[in-house]
Design an enzyme around this catalytic site. Structure first.
Site, PDB file in Angstrom:
ATOM      1  N   ALA A  68      96.415 -15.891 -93.840  1.00 47.00           N
ATOM      2  CA  ALA A  68      95.527 -16.444 -94.858  1.00 47.00           C
ATOM      3  C   ALA A  68      95.136 -15.297 -95.777  1.00 47.00           C
ATOM      4  CB  ALA A  68      94.303 -17.053 -94.197  1.00 47.00           C
ATOM      5  N   GLY A 112      97.529 -16.646 -90.171  1.00 45.79           N
ATOM      6  CA  GLY A 112      97.897 -17.957 -90.697  1.00 45.79           C
ATOM      7  C   GLY A 112      99.393 -18.101 -90.933  1.00 45.79           C
ATOM      8  N   GLU A 115     100.693 -19.148 -87.662  1.00 42.70           N
ATOM      9  CA  GLU A 115     100.228 -20.528 -87.450  1.00 42.70           C
ATOM     10  C   GLU A 115     101.031 -21.515 -88.290  1.00 42.70           C
ATOM     11  OE1 GLU A 115      96.112 -19.241 -88.281  1.00 42.70           O
ATOM     12  OE2 GLU A 115      95.593 -20.216 -86.394  1.00 42.70           O
ATOM     13  N   GLU A 135      93.646 -11.914 -85.980  1.00 42.09           N
ATOM     14  CA  GLU A 135      92.324 -12.277 -86.527  1.00 42.09           C
ATOM     15  C   GLU A 135      91.176 -11.542 -85.860  1.00 42.09           C
ATOM     16  OE1 GLU A 135      94.769 -14.411 -85.839  1.00 42.09           O
ATOM     17  OE2 GLU A 135      94.983 -15.813 -87.507  1.00 42.09           O
TER      18      GLU A 135
HETATM   19  C1  HXC Z   1      95.425 -10.770 -98.627  1.00 42.60           C
HETATM   20  C2  HXC Z   1      97.141  -9.314 -98.175  1.00 42.60           C
HETATM   21  C3  HXC Z   1      97.296  -9.854 -96.874  1.00 42.60           C
HETATM   22  C4  HXC Z   1      96.438 -10.924 -96.499  1.00 42.60           C
HETATM   23  C5  HXC Z   1      98.738  -8.288 -97.118  1.00 42.60           C
HETATM   24  N1  HXC Z   1      98.053  -8.350 -98.281  1.00 42.60           N
HETATM   25  N2  HXC Z   1      98.289  -9.183 -96.250  1.00 42.60           N
HETATM   26  N3  HXC Z   1      96.205  -9.785 -99.024  1.00 42.60           N
HETATM   27  N4  HXC Z   1      95.518 -11.345 -97.406  1.00 42.60           N
HETATM   28  N5  HXC Z   1      96.540 -11.530 -95.311  1.00 42.60           N
HETATM   29  C6  HXC Z   1      98.220  -7.515 -99.484  1.00 42.60           C
HETATM   30  C7  HXC Z   1      97.667  -6.127 -99.286  1.00 42.60           C
HETATM   31  O1  HXC Z   1      96.283  -6.141 -99.512  1.00 42.60           O
HETATM   32  C8  HXC Z   1      98.408  -5.376-100.340  1.00 42.60           C
HETATM   33  O2  HXC Z   1      97.830  -5.624-101.602  1.00 42.60           O
HETATM   34  C9  HXC Z   1      99.775  -6.023-100.325  1.00 42.60           C
HETATM   35  O3  HXC Z   1      99.599  -7.306 -99.726  1.00 42.60           O
HETATM   36  C10 HXC Z   1     100.783  -5.275 -99.507  1.00 42.60           C
HETATM   37  O4  HXC Z   1     100.236  -5.056 -98.214  1.00 42.60           O
HETATM   38  P1  HXC Z   1     100.217  -3.607 -97.507  1.00 42.60           P
HETATM   39  O5  HXC Z   1      99.167  -3.677 -96.472  1.00 42.60           O
HETATM   40  O6  HXC Z   1     100.138  -2.526 -98.515  1.00 42.60           O
HETATM   41  O7  HXC Z   1     101.673  -3.596 -96.850  1.00 42.60           O
HETATM   42  P2  HXC Z   1     102.141  -2.831 -95.522  1.00 42.60           P
HETATM   43  O8  HXC Z   1     101.548  -1.450 -95.470  1.00 42.60           O
HETATM   44  O9  HXC Z   1     103.627  -2.984 -95.506  1.00 42.60           O
HETATM   45  O10 HXC Z   1     101.501  -3.647 -94.308  1.00 42.60           O
HETATM   46  C11 HXC Z   1     101.895  -4.980 -94.058  1.00 42.60           C
HETATM   47  C12 HXC Z   1     100.902  -5.661 -93.106  1.00 42.60           C
HETATM   48  C13 HXC Z   1      99.465  -5.541 -93.663  1.00 42.60           C
HETATM   49  C14 HXC Z   1     100.967  -5.022 -91.702  1.00 42.60           C
HETATM   50  C15 HXC Z   1     101.333  -7.133 -92.975  1.00 42.60           C
HETATM   51  O11 HXC Z   1      99.474  -5.958 -95.031  1.00 42.60           O
HETATM   52  C16 HXC Z   1      98.455  -6.353 -92.944  1.00 42.60           C
HETATM   53  O12 HXC Z   1      98.005  -5.991 -91.862  1.00 42.60           O
HETATM   54  N6  HXC Z   1      98.056  -7.498 -93.527  1.00 42.60           N
HETATM   55  C17 HXC Z   1      97.043  -8.357 -92.964  1.00 42.60           C
HETATM   56  C18 HXC Z   1      97.569  -9.121 -91.791  1.00 42.60           C
HETATM   57  C19 HXC Z   1      96.489 -10.010 -91.188  1.00 42.60           C
HETATM   58  O13 HXC Z   1      95.448  -9.523 -90.707  1.00 42.60           O
HETATM   59  N7  HXC Z   1      96.724 -11.316 -91.208  1.00 42.60           N
HETATM   60  C20 HXC Z   1      95.766 -12.277 -90.694  1.00 42.60           C
HETATM   61  C21 HXC Z   1      94.848 -12.666 -91.784  1.00 42.60           C
HETATM   62  S1  HXC Z   1      93.547 -13.651 -91.148  1.00 42.60           S
HETATM   63  P3  HXC Z   1      97.453  -4.447-102.628  1.00 42.60           P
HETATM   64  O14 HXC Z   1      96.739  -5.166-103.708  1.00 42.60           O
HETATM   65  O15 HXC Z   1      96.656  -3.468-101.864  1.00 42.60           O
HETATM   66  O16 HXC Z   1      98.800  -3.915-103.025  1.00 42.60           O
HETATM   67  C22 HXC Z   1      94.179 -15.152 -91.052  1.00 42.60           C
HETATM   68  C23 HXC Z   1      93.159 -16.164 -90.651  1.00 42.60           C
HETATM   69  C24 HXC Z   1      93.823 -17.325 -90.064  1.00 42.60           C
HETATM   70  O17 HXC Z   1      95.301 -15.425 -91.287  1.00 42.60           O
HETATM   71  C25 HXC Z   1      92.812 -18.328 -89.736  1.00 42.60           C
HETATM   72  C26 HXC Z   1      92.819 -19.445 -90.687  1.00 42.60           C
HETATM   73  C27 HXC Z   1      94.099 -19.708 -91.317  1.00 42.60           C
END
Ligand code: HXC
Length: 262
Positions: A68, A112, A115, A135
């Protein structure tokens, strides 16, 4: 579809096969609300289209979806989330689409994203796909069905460990544990084999295909006795289809069935 979208792309790689490609590369396909709205609209169109029998849902080689949209969620209040039913619209994929959806997962399928893949009917992935429910690291929990679907898929022991630690798991593990049906060494092989499977399914009676999808998915909701009864009702109902007569007659005559999808 002739509609143009900002965050997804629609294509028809083969007759009968519709593909939705998540296309928000700058955010690794983070699933912001406008993206989900587009996805729901596209899936509704594909579900209604007589040109589509099977749907492939995929992302890029680097990311199926990184979750998400964390930046969108960060300021949400309880009242906003509750009164606007935040995340609820994600599940229309599971309630409104009768055609099978195959998730082709390469790269990140986190939160997400994991999911969303598990909401699909079938998952194929690459060996280095990166699945997980991180999460917990954000002070929240898998809120789009992950705590339920992951636990049903791989059992409580592994699901609990993954959800409490936020550790990710590979495509190899996803296949070994039964989340993914098949795993492939390369992205190219993934997309090729996903398409082959989609074509195989598209070659059958779409009445039977949709009934098969329905009864298998029911097994996840119902107690065994109710599920078996449900299955039998749907099985009986297929004797009312032309394609059951066509399929069984073709077998007896050693011919290829020419389905009418009716
Ligand atoms: C918003 C995101 C994002 C996310 C990545 N980006 N994941 N933006 N929401 N979930 C954005 C980053 O901010 C960044 O933007 C760009 O994408 C590239 O990401 P990087 O982190 O620079 O890439 P990398 O170093 O290759 O790392 C990849 C990654 C990391 C390991 C996937 O991005 C990461 O940990 N993302 C979050 C994963 C996460 O926690 N997902 C769960 C979300 S909670 P900028 O602008 O900085 O370039 C969820 C809730 C579910 O899903 C419950 C209800 C649905």
């Amino acid at each position: 579809s002739s509609k143009s979208y900002e965050f997804i792309q629609i294509s028809q790689p083969k007759p009968g096969v519709g593909q939705v490609t998540l296309n928000r590369p700058k955010a690794l396909n983070a699933l912001c609300t406008p993206l989900i709205n587009e996805l729901n609209e596209a899936l509704a169109d594909l579900n209604a289209s007589s040109d589509t029998s099977v749907i492939i849902l995929t992302g890029s080689q680097k990311a199926f979806a990184a979750g998400a949209d964390i930046k969108e969620m960060a300021p949400l209040t309880f009242a906003e989330a509750y009164t606007k039913s935040f995340i609820e619209s994600w599940s229309s994929l599971t309630t409104q689409v009768k055609k099978p959806i195959i998730a082709a997962v390469s790269g990140h399928a986190l939160g997400g994203g994991c999911e969303l893949a598990m909401m699909c009917d079938l998952i194929y992935c690459t060996e280095n796909a990166n699945f997980g429910q991180p999460e917990i690291k954000l002070g929240t929990l898998p809120g789009a069905g992950g705590s339920q679907r992951l636990t049903r898929a791989i059992g409580k022991a592994k699901a609990m460990e993954l959800i409490l630690t936020g550790k990710s798991f590979s495509g190899v593990e996803a296949e070994k544990w039964g989340i993914a049906a098949r795993v492939f060494p390369t992205y190219e092989a993934l997309m090729e084999e996903t398409l082959k499977t989609a074509e195989t399914i598209a070659g059958y009676s779409q009445v039977a295909v949709q009934a098969c999808k329905e009864v298998v998915n029911k097994s996840q909701d119902l107690a065994l006795r109710d599920g078996v009864e449900y299955e039998r009702r749907v099985f009986h109902s297929l004797f009312g289809s032309q394609d059951q007569k066509i399929g069984m007659k073709a077998f007896a005559e050693k011919k290829k069935a020419e389905w009418t999808h009716s």
